[in-house]
Design an enzyme around this catalytic site. Structure first.
Site, short mmCIF file in Angstrom:
data_model
loop_
_atom_site.label_atom_id
_atom_site.label_comp_id
_atom_site.label_asym_id
_atom_site.label_seq_id
_atom_site.Cartn_x
_atom_site.Cartn_y
_atom_site.Cartn_z
N TYR A 84 -10.28 -39.00 -4.25
CA TYR A 84 -11.31 -40.05 -4.42
C TYR A 84 -11.68 -41.04 -3.43
O TYR A 84 -12.82 -41.84 -3.73
CB TYR A 84 -10.32 -40.45 -5.98
CG TYR A 84 -10.36 -40.33 -7.11
CD1 TYR A 84 -9.42 -38.91 -7.24
CD2 TYR A 84 -10.68 -40.45 -8.05
CE1 TYR A 84 -9.88 -38.55 -7.89
CE2 TYR A 84 -10.72 -40.24 -9.69
CZ TYR A 84 -9.77 -38.95 -9.44
OH TYR A 84 -9.73 -38.09 -11.10
N LYS B 23 0.21 -28.33 -2.91
CA LYS B 23 -0.58 -27.63 -2.23
C LYS B 23 -0.30 -27.73 -1.07
O LYS B 23 -0.96 -26.90 -0.45
CB LYS B 23 -2.04 -27.34 -2.44
CG LYS B 23 -2.61 -26.13 -2.76
CD LYS B 23 -2.32 -25.52 -3.97
CE LYS B 23 -2.64 -23.92 -4.02
NZ LYS B 23 -2.19 -23.11 -5.13
N ASP C 239 -0.47 -25.08 -9.29
CA ASP C 239 -0.90 -24.40 -9.69
C ASP C 239 0.29 -23.95 -10.75
O ASP C 239 0.24 -23.78 -11.76
CB ASP C 239 -1.47 -22.84 -9.35
CG ASP C 239 -0.35 -22.80 -8.04
OD1 ASP C 239 -0.22 -23.06 -7.40
OD2 ASP C 239 -1.07 -21.32 -7.24
N ASP D 19 -4.66 -36.12 -11.61
CA ASP D 19 -5.88 -36.48 -12.99
C ASP D 19 -5.70 -36.16 -13.56
O ASP D 19 -6.08 -35.47 -15.48
CB ASP D 19 -6.84 -36.78 -12.20
CG ASP D 19 -7.84 -36.86 -12.87
OD1 ASP D 19 -8.22 -37.82 -13.93
OD2 ASP D 19 -9.75 -36.76 -12.88
N ASP E 27 -4.29 -34.94 -17.89
CA ASP E 27 -4.84 -34.63 -18.91
C ASP E 27 -3.68 -33.50 -19.75
O ASP E 27 -3.95 -32.85 -21.21
CB ASP E 27 -6.58 -34.31 -18.65
CG ASP E 27 -7.26 -35.05 -18.45
OD1 ASP E 27 -6.62 -36.61 -18.75
OD2 ASP E 27 -8.41 -35.47 -18.96
C1 IPM Z 1 -8.01 -41.62 -15.53
C2 IPM Z 1 -10.07 -41.13 -15.12
C3 IPM Z 1 -10.23 -41.76 -14.48
C4 IPM Z 1 -10.37 -40.75 -13.31
C5 IPM Z 1 -12.53 -41.29 -14.37
C6 IPM Z 1 -12.67 -41.89 -15.48
C7 IPM Z 1 -12.82 -41.86 -12.89
O1 IPM Z 1 -10.21 -39.90 -15.68
O2 IPM Z 1 -7.84 -42.39 -15.67
O3 IPM Z 1 -7.78 -40.47 -15.01
O4 IPM Z 1 -10.61 -39.50 -12.63
O5 IPM Z 1 -8.73 -41.65 -12.48
MG MG Z 2 -8.64 -38.21 -16.43
#
Ligand code: IPM
Ligand code: MG
Length: 365
Positions: free
Chosen positions: A146, A195, A227, A251, A255
């Site tokens: 990032y 990784k 993975d 990240d 999710d």
């Molecule tokens: C998160 C989001 C952010 C990230 C985006 C919006 C830049 O996906 O907080 O997980 O990738 O960190």
């Molecule tokens: Mg995210």
């Protein structure tokens, strides 16, 4: 206690869900005798519309001046919103990344807990959902891909894009310490995810975690590849306690964790530095499709407010009160659309503001 909180409602569903978290914090203030003062600032797409940039110095200063920051979400639909016609460094997401970096928020906590009432919203096999899980992800937030150097250039007439994954010893060491500290307060099991079979940055990560582990002999440290972790999370999430990983892997895995916990609308987050200051936001995005419809799930933001009380203000009873109110509301069958069962039997579907009212009503000392 008098508490100054800066709020960043942001874009999409952000303003709707932050409003509900503020409502709940005000109720906590009433019940427990605290005064919360909120100051709202712009960040993301709304800041581009107002000032031409996603993050102003004034917003950074106002965040620094508060004890904590409560955020909604930022950004729009890539490819549809006019914000994405701007160069990448001027887009909404760049504002969030710059804010995290400017405030030094290197440690991102994302707890994924399967509420017993939400077992049906969990997409995993019934026997796995039945066992439940409670995973704390510790995501490194100010390094890695990032923030490494990037460029797009033409080489031999062809476009080439380069992103750099860079980690320094001190960046890994400080997140490792945080992860071990958190593991000490929980089940004392830490899975470090990398990784290391491919990346140098991961090999350094693994080495430093091993070094730091010497100071925490009670914590069982396991190394896992990213993975395989993605696979294990859907196979048997109950095996994990604390999971620590670098920015990009965190990240993606967070999710995944949110989905197995029923909905991205349930996953709060805390972004911390060494002192008590922090920024609290739901892990999900701005959901432009449903913005302004009063149907978004405000619980991730409300649970982020609970984390704010716990981590920045050390108000444990107050944080418990919010988390208990969320459990009670779910136990009483109240749901937003995203966590509704298919048959809707015995459940009550609530709008965003009604869910906020319900949680506020259930706050008890
Ligand atoms: C998160 C989001 C952010 C990230 C985006 C919006 C830049 O996906 O907080 O997980 O990738 O960190
Ligand atoms: Mg995210």
């Amino acid at each position: 206690m008098n508490v100054k909180i800066t709020t960043i409602p942001g874009d999409g569903i952000g303003p709707e869900i932050v409003r509900e978290a503020v409502k709940v914090l005000n109720k906590v203030g009433e019940v427990f005798g605290h005064e919360f003062t909120f100051e709202e600032v712009l960040m993301g797409g709304c800041s581009i519309d107002a000032y031409g940039v996603p993050l102003t110095d004034e917003t950074i200063e106002k965040c620094k001046a508060a004890q904590a920051v409560l955020m909604g979400s930022i950004g729009g639909k890539v490819g549809q919103s006019k914000w994405y016609e701007l160069p990448p460094e001027k887009r909404p997401e760049a504002g969030l990344l710059k804010l995290r970096k400017s405030l030094g928020l290197f440690c991102n906590l994302r707890p994924a807990h399967l509420y017993p009432e939400l077992k049906k919203a969990c997409p995993l096999r019934e026997s796995i959902a039945e066992q439940g899980f409670d995973v704390m992800m510790v995501r490194e937030l100010t390094g890695g891909l990032y923030f490494g150097a990037r460029k797009t250039e033409i080489v031999d007439g062809e476009e080439v894009a380069i992103d750099t994954l860079e980690y320094h010893d001190y960046e890994i060491r400080r997140i490792a310490k945080k992860a071990f500290e958190i593991a000490m307060k929980r089940g004392r099991k830490l899975t470090s995810v990398d990784k290391a079979n491919v990346l140098d940055s991961s090999r350094l990560w693994r080495k430093i975690f091993a070094e730091v582990s010497a100071d925490y002999p009670e914590v069982q440290l396991e190394n896992a590849l990213v993975d395989s972790t993605a696979m294990q999370l859907v196979r048997n999430p109950g095996q994990f306690d604390v999971v620590a990983t670098e920015n990009m892997f965190g990240d993606i895995l967070s999710d995944e964790m949110a989905e197995i916990a029923g909905s991205l609308g349930m996953l709060p987050s805390a972004s911390l530095r060494e002192d008590s200051f922090g920024l609290y936001e739901p892990s999900g995005g701005s959901a432009p499709d449903i913005a302004g419809m009063n149907i978004a799930n405000p619980l991730a933001t409300i649970l982020s407010a609970a984390m704010l009380l716990r981590y920045s203000l050390n108000l444990t009873d107050e944080a418990d009160a919010i988390e208990n109110a969320v459990s009670s509301a779910l136990a009483q069958g109240f749901r937003t659309g995203d966590i509704m069962d298919e048959d809707e039997n015995g459940l009550t579907r609530l709008h965003t503001d009604e869910m906020g009212d319900k949680i506020a009503e259930l706050i008890r000392k």
